[in-house]
Design an enzyme around this catalytic site. Structure first.
Site, PDB file in Angstrom:
ATOM      1  CD  GLU A 262      -3.057  -0.751   2.315  1.00 30.97           C
ATOM      2  OE1 GLU A 262      -4.116  -1.391   2.279  1.00 30.97           O
ATOM      3  OE2 GLU A 262      -2.781   0.043   3.245  1.00 30.97           O
ATOM      4  CB  CYS A 263       0.696   4.314   0.077  1.00 34.44           C
ATOM      5  SG  CYS A 263       0.869   6.091  -0.256  1.00 34.44           S
ATOM      6  N   GLY A 264       3.406   3.551   0.209  1.00 30.92           N
ATOM      7  CA  GLY A 264       4.861   3.449   0.293  1.00 30.92           C
ATOM      8  C   GLY A 264       5.365   2.095  -0.170  1.00 30.92           C
TER       9      GLY A 264
ATOM     10  CB  SER B 225      -3.203  -0.135  -4.752  1.00 30.69           C
ATOM     11  OG  SER B 225      -4.085   0.954  -4.659  1.00 30.69           O
TER      12      SER B 225
END
Length: 467
Positions: free
Chosen positions: A339-341, A429
């Site tokens: 997720e993200c990072g 994502s």
């Protein structure tokens, strides 16, 4: 069934009023005098709970009625406050500020959470440039929603003894007790960056010093007994504690090892995620991508949460041993939830520094902040979600990937092109979800690990086992 603990919500008319200083200071000051306190934060914020955890000596948890079914929140409080004498809940933004385009009742706001928990509110007011006008402000916040109980005010950034006298007189006009008066203390400022404060994990010893300073300030200038009494005045409410084992369902066989990235670069995770993984049968092991040189022996799944890898790109890139281990794990079909990072770490590069190369994409800082709740639909089947499944998540980043999505994107939502990457066992994502809001996703991911272990001989791992 268990009773909700004594509880108080720390709110403000707007962001920047001093909620984090007061909430963290209350937690630290109460803990210093021997009280067991449980910290909570309204909304999807990951940074403030790190400072709360330092102050209280126990995990800081989030209460987000957008990402999690609101009916679940009381149980999460009972779960997170087990063994505590009272709970301190820091609000988000202004007291009545909720999800944009939500109902006019303020879905997701601090007021929404305070009403659900029956918790009295302490309003932190930045008193700079105000005198008697503070009475009108307080009267408006007190009377705006009769379902909410405004129990007192803490005046922040008060300039002088005379200023304090005038402000106290104004509060008395509207019969609101003053629970504390904080003078201006610029030295309490905590370093910030493009997404807010520097996380406690990165700030190190300076974070501990900042928390101690906040606790000292509050201990010297706030009536702790009055705040504790206000918390105890919350109505007795009984509810079932949130139970990770009941939420995640049957235990998967084989005790699969799940590596969860941590350390300074990956701090954006919810405690309930690890609790669900463990309750579902996983052996959860933390790996620090800055320092550890290999995934744990026998790794069956890898969780890469959010954080600030862009601030640690050089160090992450220099750790080629772990980057190659992650790349090989994903290439062999290993389950990876990023997720993200975590998405950035799986890219080929991040601001020019080499990353894992799992994704055919490059990441870099972008021109604007992407921020907000998203109602997203899964574009493809993956270990995390079935194609067509709808989830509510939160987007919070200033980086971009090129391309935005792979051949099989992860999610799509209104007003945006599909984003993210699904390939083999990888789901990557920008969208953050709260595992307590969709424990079925955790159960699905764990079931994908059943009977799996990493393809190499776990006894031949080239690096040290993370702690």
């Amino acid at each position: 069934m268990r009773a909700l603990p004594p509880r108080v919500v720390v709110a403000a008319p707007s962001s920047g009023s001093g909620k984090t200083t007061v909430a963290t200071g209350l937690l630290g000051a109460l803990a210093a005098r021997g009280s067991a306190v449980a910290p909570f934060k309204v909304g999807p914020d990951y940074v403030d709970p790190g400072y709360h955890a330092l102050a209280a000596g126990r995990p800081g948890r989030n209460l987000d009625p957008v990402l999690v079914d609101p009916a679940t929140l009381p149980g999460l409080v009972v779960h997170g406050a087990r063994g505590a004498e009272l709970a301190v809940i820091e609000g988000v933004m202004g007291l009545f500020d909720g999800r944009i385009d939500a109902s006019p009742d303020g879905d997701g706001s601090t007021a929404h959470v305070a009403r659900m928990l029956g918790a009295p509110v302490v309003l932190v007011v930045d008193a700079r440039g105000q005198s008697r006008s503070v009475a009108a402000l307080l009267a408006g916040f007190r009377d705006f929603d009769p379902r909410l109980r405004l129990g007192g005010v803490i005046l922040n950034r008060v300039g002088s003894h005379r200023h304090e006298e005038i402000l106290r007189a104004a509060c008395a006009e509207v019969a609101l007790p003053v629970l504390g008066v904080l003078p201006r203390h610029a030295e309490l400022a905590v370093p910030s960056r493009h997404l807010g404060l520097v996380t406690a994990a990165e700030h190190g010893a300076a974070a501990r010093s900042a928390v101690d300073a906040m606790a000292g300030l509050v201990a010297d200038h706030v009536d702790l007994d009055a705040v504790a009494a206000l918390a105890r005045s919350a109505p007795a409410t009984w509810t079932a504690a949130w139970d990770a084992a009941a939420a995640v369902g049957p235990v998967v066989p084989g005790d699969p090892v799940v590596a969860v990235a941590g350390g300074a670069a990956f701090t954006f995770g919810y405690p309930e995620h690890v609790e669900l993984l463990a309750a579902g049968g996983a052996e959860v092991v933390t790996v620090d991508p800055v320092h550890d040189t290999a995934l744990p022996p026998g790794t069956a799944g890898l969780v890469l949460p959010g954080g600030f890898p862009e601030e640690h790109a050089e160090a992450l890139g220099a750790n080629s041993a772990l980057r190659e281990d992650v790349r090989a794990f994903a290439a062999a079909g290993g389950a990876v939830h990023a997720e993200c990072g975590g998405l950035l770490y799986l890219a080929r590069s991040l601001d020019g520094a080499p990353m894992c190369g799992v994704l055919d994409a490059d990441a870099a800082m972008g021109p604007r902040l992407a921020l907000g709740y998203r109602t997203a639909t899964a574009c493809a089947d993956s270990p995390l979600a079935a194609a067509g499944e709808t989830v509510t998540g939160h987007e919070f980043h200033r980086t971009v990937t090129t391309p935005r999505a792979g051949a099989a994107p992860a999610w799509r939502w209104d007003g945006a092109e599909p984003e993210g990457f699904v390939a083999g066992g990888v789901h990557a994502s920008y969208l953050h979800t709260h595992p307590a809001g969709r424990p079925g996703g955790v159960a699905r991911w764990l079931s994908h690990l059943s009977g799996r272990a990493r393809p190499d001989d776990p006894n031949q791992s080239p690096g040290r086992r993370p702690s």
